[in-house]
Design a protein around this motif. Structure first.
Motif, short mmCIF file in Angstrom:
data_model
loop_
_atom_site.label_atom_id
_atom_site.label_comp_id
_atom_site.label_asym_id
_atom_site.label_seq_id
_atom_site.Cartn_x
_atom_site.Cartn_y
_atom_site.Cartn_z
N SER A 158 0.85 -1.20 0.00
CA SER A 158 0.00 0.00 0.00
C SER A 158 0.87 1.24 0.00
N GLY A 159 0.33 2.33 -0.53
CA GLY A 159 1.09 3.58 -0.64
C GLY A 159 1.05 4.38 0.65
N GLY A 160 2.12 5.09 0.95
CA GLY A 160 2.18 5.94 2.13
C GLY A 160 2.40 5.15 3.41
N LYS A 161 2.36 5.87 4.55
CA LYS A 161 2.59 5.25 5.86
C LYS A 161 1.33 4.64 6.45
N ASN A 162 0.18 5.03 5.93
CA ASN A 162 -1.08 4.57 6.49
C ASN A 162 -1.45 3.21 5.89
N ASP A 163 -1.37 2.15 6.69
CA ASP A 163 -1.71 0.81 6.20
C ASP A 163 -3.06 0.32 6.71
N ARG A 164 -3.90 1.24 7.21
CA ARG A 164 -5.15 0.79 7.81
C ARG A 164 -6.14 0.24 6.78
N ALA A 165 -6.19 0.84 5.58
CA ALA A 165 -7.05 0.27 4.54
C ALA A 165 -6.56 -1.12 4.16
N ALA A 166 -5.23 -1.27 4.07
CA ALA A 166 -4.64 -2.58 3.76
C ALA A 166 -4.95 -3.58 4.87
N ARG A 167 -4.96 -3.09 6.11
CA ARG A 167 -5.22 -3.98 7.25
C ARG A 167 -6.67 -4.47 7.24
N LEU A 168 -7.60 -3.59 6.91
CA LEU A 168 -9.00 -4.01 6.78
C LEU A 168 -9.17 -5.00 5.63
N TYR A 169 -8.46 -4.74 4.53
CA TYR A 169 -8.51 -5.64 3.39
C TYR A 169 -7.97 -7.01 3.77
N ALA A 170 -6.83 -7.03 4.46
CA ALA A 170 -6.24 -8.29 4.91
C ALA A 170 -7.18 -9.03 5.85
N PHE A 217 2.71 -6.77 5.50
CA PHE A 217 2.37 -5.46 4.95
C PHE A 217 3.64 -4.78 4.46
N VAL A 218 3.60 -4.32 3.22
CA VAL A 218 4.78 -3.73 2.58
C VAL A 218 4.42 -2.36 2.04
N LYS A 219 5.33 -1.40 2.19
CA LYS A 219 5.12 -0.09 1.62
C LYS A 219 5.32 -0.16 0.11
N GLY A 220 4.30 0.19 -0.64
CA GLY A 220 4.35 0.11 -2.09
C GLY A 220 4.62 1.45 -2.73
N GLY A 279 -2.41 5.87 0.91
CA GLY A 279 -3.14 4.85 1.64
C GLY A 279 -3.82 3.81 0.77
N ASP A 280 -3.87 4.03 -0.56
CA ASP A 280 -4.51 3.06 -1.45
C ASP A 280 -3.64 1.81 -1.61
N LEU A 281 -4.26 0.73 -2.00
CA LEU A 281 -3.53 -0.50 -2.25
C LEU A 281 -2.73 -0.40 -3.55
N CYS A 282 -1.58 -1.06 -3.57
CA CYS A 282 -0.74 -1.14 -4.77
C CYS A 282 -0.64 -2.56 -5.30
N GLY A 283 -0.79 -3.55 -4.45
CA GLY A 283 -0.68 -4.93 -4.88
C GLY A 283 -1.10 -5.90 -3.81
N VAL A 284 -1.48 -7.11 -4.24
CA VAL A 284 -1.92 -8.16 -3.33
C VAL A 284 -1.35 -9.48 -3.85
N GLU A 285 -0.86 -10.31 -2.93
CA GLU A 285 -0.38 -11.63 -3.33
C GLU A 285 -0.86 -12.68 -2.31
N LEU A 286 -1.62 -13.64 -2.80
CA LEU A 286 -2.00 -14.81 -2.02
C LEU A 286 -1.14 -15.96 -2.47
N SER A 287 -0.54 -16.70 -1.53
CA SER A 287 0.36 -17.78 -1.93
C SER A 287 0.26 -18.94 -0.96
#
Length: 329
Positions: free
Chosen positions: A202-214, A231-234, A241-249
């Motif tokens: 996710s972009g920026g320092k705010n990973d809360r949207a990414a955390r809800l997505y996760a 969680f990785v800074k993209g 704060g928007d998502l940049c990428g997702v990987e399920l493995s």
């Protein structure tokens, strides 16, 4: 038919709580519009630092969501009289009413309720970085049909008497839909049980949207926590704060979504002999678009509540250094 290009802003005019409706009526009298859209109220509680951005977002809304906007600018140290400005703002070919209040929270307590249009839907937006203190927000939630907030940062849990809307959750909706589409095919759905790891950029320092997505992914897969999530800074052409990428493995399986510019996402599903590459439109969502979406589709479902609970628990497990202060509504 009146078009947006023919409408010009009217006001602002100074007024007070008792005279606000009269001042708005005077502004309406300057138009040739006979009907008004009494579609609801939105109360935005913010701070001077964000006032311009909040006004811009509210101006970008569709008028059918809220015909009256109340922007309450909180100045805790303000000692003078409260100021109120009334204006009519063009919005999607309509005029909407806007009242801007500048005062300390104590003064705002007695001012906001009399300014609401009765018998309509009430949206309350806590558009401030600071957690709500004192009774102001709690009193407004008593009359709110919906509360809009960065719910993880402010620790505002879902409640039964109003719908809780999180803009981070709303703005990642297209990413949830894109990931779900990867498993529309029977062969991909058949190996979903092999997924054991999740990585989110996710972009920026705010990973809360990414955390809800996760947390949404985790609850869907039946995981009890986010211990298998990274969680990785993209770095992508997306908003803060928007998502940049997702990987399920997992063993023998990989499913990825990667942003390519502000609109496009490339996807890859790799398992067995399958190596499927596709492209999807997953556009960025502006603050106004995010607001419009949550106002049109209030979140009251168990899916959001389950994701919120898991995401909130994961914040308690983070190291203090990772939870450093940052600003950004």
């Amino acid at each position: 038919m009146t078009t947006a290009t023919k409408l010009t802003p009217l006001g602002p005019l100074p007024t007070n709580v008792r005279g606000a409706q009269r001042t708005l009526d005077e502004l309406w009298a300057q138009t040739d519009i006979e009907t008004r859209a009494y579609t609801g109220n939105i109360i935005a509680l913010t701070e001077p630092h964000y006032q311009g951005r909040i006004e811009e977002a509210l101006t970008g809304l569709d008028g059918r969501y809220a015909g009256r906007q109340i922007i309450a600018v909180m100045q805790p140290k303000a000692a003078g009289r409260m100021s109120i400005d009334a204006e009519l703002v063009p919005q999607q070919g309509l005029y909407i009413e806007r009242l801007t209040l500048l005062a300390n929270p104590g003064q705002l307590r007695g001012a906001i309720l009399p300014l609401l249009r009765p018998a309509t839907v009430n949206h309350v937006w806590w558009a401030s970085d600071d957690p709500p203190g004192g009774p102001l927000l709690s009193e407004l939630t008593d009359i709110a049909d919906q509360v809009i907030a960065d719910s993880l940062r402010l620790d505002i849990p879902p409640a039964r008497h109003y719908a809780l809307a999180d803009l981070g959750w709303s703005r990642s909706a297209a990413w949830r839909e894109a990931l779900a589409q990867l498993f529309d095919s029977k062969d991909a759905a058949a190996v979903l049980g092999q997924v054991s790891k999740l990585k989110i950029w996710s972009g920026g320092k705010n990973d809360r949207a990414a955390r809800l997505y996760a947390a949404w992914v985790a609850t869907t897969l039946g995981w009890s926590d986010l211990s298998d999530v990274t969680f990785v800074k993209g770095d992508c052409q997306r908003q803060h704060g928007d998502l940049c990428g997702v990987e399920l493995s997992g063993p023998g399986v990989t499913f990825t979504l990667k942003a390519e510019g502000p609109e496009l996402v490339k996807t890859r599903a790799k398992f067995g002999r399958v190596n499927r590459v596709t492209e999807m439109m997953v556009p960025s969502m502006t603050l106004a678009e995010g607001l419009g979406r949550v106002m049109a589709r209030p979140e009251r479902g168990s899916v959001f509540e389950a994701a919120w609970t898991l995401a909130r628990a994961s914040l308690d497990e983070k190291a203090p250094l990772e939870r450093g202060p940052e600003r950004g509504v």
